[in-house]
Design a protein around this motif. Structure first.
Motif, short mmCIF file in Angstrom:
data_model
loop_
_atom_site.label_atom_id
_atom_site.label_comp_id
_atom_site.label_asym_id
_atom_site.label_seq_id
_atom_site.Cartn_x
_atom_site.Cartn_y
_atom_site.Cartn_z
N THR A 84 0.83 -1.20 0.00
CA THR A 84 0.00 0.00 0.00
C THR A 84 0.86 1.25 0.00
O THR A 84 0.59 2.22 -0.72
N ASP A 85 1.94 1.24 0.79
CA ASP A 85 2.84 2.39 0.87
C ASP A 85 3.54 2.64 -0.47
O ASP A 85 3.73 3.79 -0.87
N ALA A 88 0.97 4.38 -2.59
CA ALA A 88 0.71 5.74 -2.11
C ALA A 88 1.82 6.71 -2.49
O ALA A 88 1.57 7.88 -2.76
N LYS A 89 3.06 6.22 -2.54
CA LYS A 89 4.21 7.07 -2.84
C LYS A 89 4.62 7.03 -4.31
O LYS A 89 5.64 7.62 -4.68
N TYR A 116 1.37 6.49 5.46
CA TYR A 116 0.56 7.21 4.46
C TYR A 116 -0.78 7.54 5.09
O TYR A 116 -1.16 6.99 6.12
N ASP A 117 -1.50 8.46 4.48
CA ASP A 117 -2.86 8.78 4.88
C ASP A 117 -3.78 8.09 3.88
O ASP A 117 -3.79 8.44 2.70
N THR A 118 -4.56 7.12 4.36
CA THR A 118 -5.35 6.28 3.45
C THR A 118 -6.26 7.08 2.54
O THR A 118 -6.31 6.85 1.32
N ASP A 121 -3.76 9.87 0.42
CA ASP A 121 -2.66 9.41 -0.43
C ASP A 121 -3.03 8.29 -1.39
O ASP A 121 -2.19 7.83 -2.16
N LEU A 122 -4.30 7.85 -1.34
CA LEU A 122 -4.77 6.82 -2.27
C LEU A 122 -6.04 7.31 -2.97
O LEU A 122 -6.90 7.92 -2.33
N ALA A 264 -2.29 6.08 -6.76
CA ALA A 264 -1.74 7.13 -5.90
C ALA A 264 -2.74 8.28 -5.81
O ALA A 264 -3.47 8.58 -6.76
#
Length: 330
Positions: A84-85, A88-89, A116-118, A121-122, A264
């Motif tokens: 997930t990270d 997100a990045k 990350y902020d769910t 950031d997604l 992202a």
């Protein structure tokens, strides 16, 4: 000397140019042209689980539709945080996507801090569908109903083991709910993914698991596992002879997993809409839809906006449930 330095700089620029050009092109590529190169479809769990099965079904069809390879990349570990990270990045160009489960909504409650902020950031692309979980045991296991499993656990509290894809995973919370309703206590054995945990049930090393249907069904049909019940309030079309867990001895039990696709958070809305349309096209294909249903998935695609709202609601719901259960990921 100046000429030599300039020559070296020129070589370095020539080497770096293709990579830089590709990245710049990816950022400026019109959404209707997407994808023009391979897409990385991250599954944040080990191979063999439901997300992996689902990603390979959809990835194959998307490759056929677009002509661009959709490569499944299993990045298991930390309850899904690693994969997930990465998403997100990633650059917000659609070439890194994430196929995750309802577990993505558990993490904000399970951990004091996420990398990350769910919601920020997604970017939610689409809900793929939902599936019941299946309570499965090894053929040599003594219980044949949920009622018998509960009785066994009450006779020897903590002696009956169950596997999960990790602390706070879907398979863990499914049993946490089971325990709270049954008033029984089991011994939790967490693994680095649902696939490895299911493998241990098949090997007879642990007592049972409440696994997602796509991961469990092939083994139930082959006879390597016995299904004692499905977790939904109604029987599963893929297992019509198997009672619900509520029917099998635990009234009121209801637990259904869902799966969706994310990119992202920086992904432009036009590109999100393009990816959403491609997934809907894949799911609408009769052969793909049949494969999903055979795997135990009920297709339920929705709009990015509705899926984002659903994610927000799910995070709020599970924060209350997980806090009440006192579960924290390590």
């Amino acid at each position: 000397m100046g000429r030599i330095v300039m020559g070296i700089a020129g070589v370095c620029l020539a080497v770096a140019w293709p990579s830089a050009w590709n990245e710049a092109f990816a950022q400026s590529e019109p959404s209707q042209m997407f994808p023009s190169r391979p897409v990385r479809l991250i599954v944040p769990f080990a191979p063999g689980g439901a997300g992996d099965v689902l990603a390979r079904i959809l990835g194959a069809r998307l490759t056929e539709i677009t002509g661009a390879q959709h490569v499944v990349d299993n990045r298991g570990g930390s309850g899904g945080l690693i994969g997930t990270d990465i998403t997100a990045k990633s650059a917000g160009n659609g070439y890194t996507q994430l196929l995750h489960s309802a577990g993505i909504s558990y993490e904000p409650a399970l951990r004091d801090k996420l990398p990350y902020d769910t919601l920020r950031d997604l970017a939610a692309i689409t809900l793929i569908g939902s599936t019941p979980n299946v309570l499965v045991v090894h053929p040599a296991f003594s219980a044949r109903t949920a009622r018998e499993l509960i009785a066994l656990a009450k006779q020897k509290p903590g002696a009956v083991t169950f596997g999960s894809g990790g602390v706070g995973s879907s398979s863990h919370l499914a049993v946490a709910l089971f325990q709270s309703l049954a008033g029984a206590r089991f011994n939790h054995i967490p693994y680095k993914g649902a696939g490895p945990a299911l493998g241990e049930v098949i090997a007879g090393q642990i007592g049972f698991m409440i696994a997602t249907a796509p991961g469990a069904l092939p083994h139930v049909k082959s006879g390597r596992l016995i299904a004692l019940g499905v977790s939904s309030v109604t029987r599963a079309a893929a297992l019509p002879e198997t009672p619900t867990i509520a029917e099998s001895g635990l009234p009121g039990y209801d637990y259904v997993a869902w799966f969706g696709v994310f990119a992202a958070g920086a992904t432009p809305r036009a590109l999100v809409a393009r990816m959403d349309a491609l997934y809907k096209q894949a799911i609408a294909d009769a052969e793909t839809r049949a494969k999903l249903e055979i795997a135990g998935i009920t297709p339920q695609p929705t709009t990015p906006e509705k899926f984002q709202g659903m994610l927000r609601d799910e995070i709020a719901k599970w924060q209350k449930i997980i806090a009440a259960a006192g579960i924290k990921a390590s």
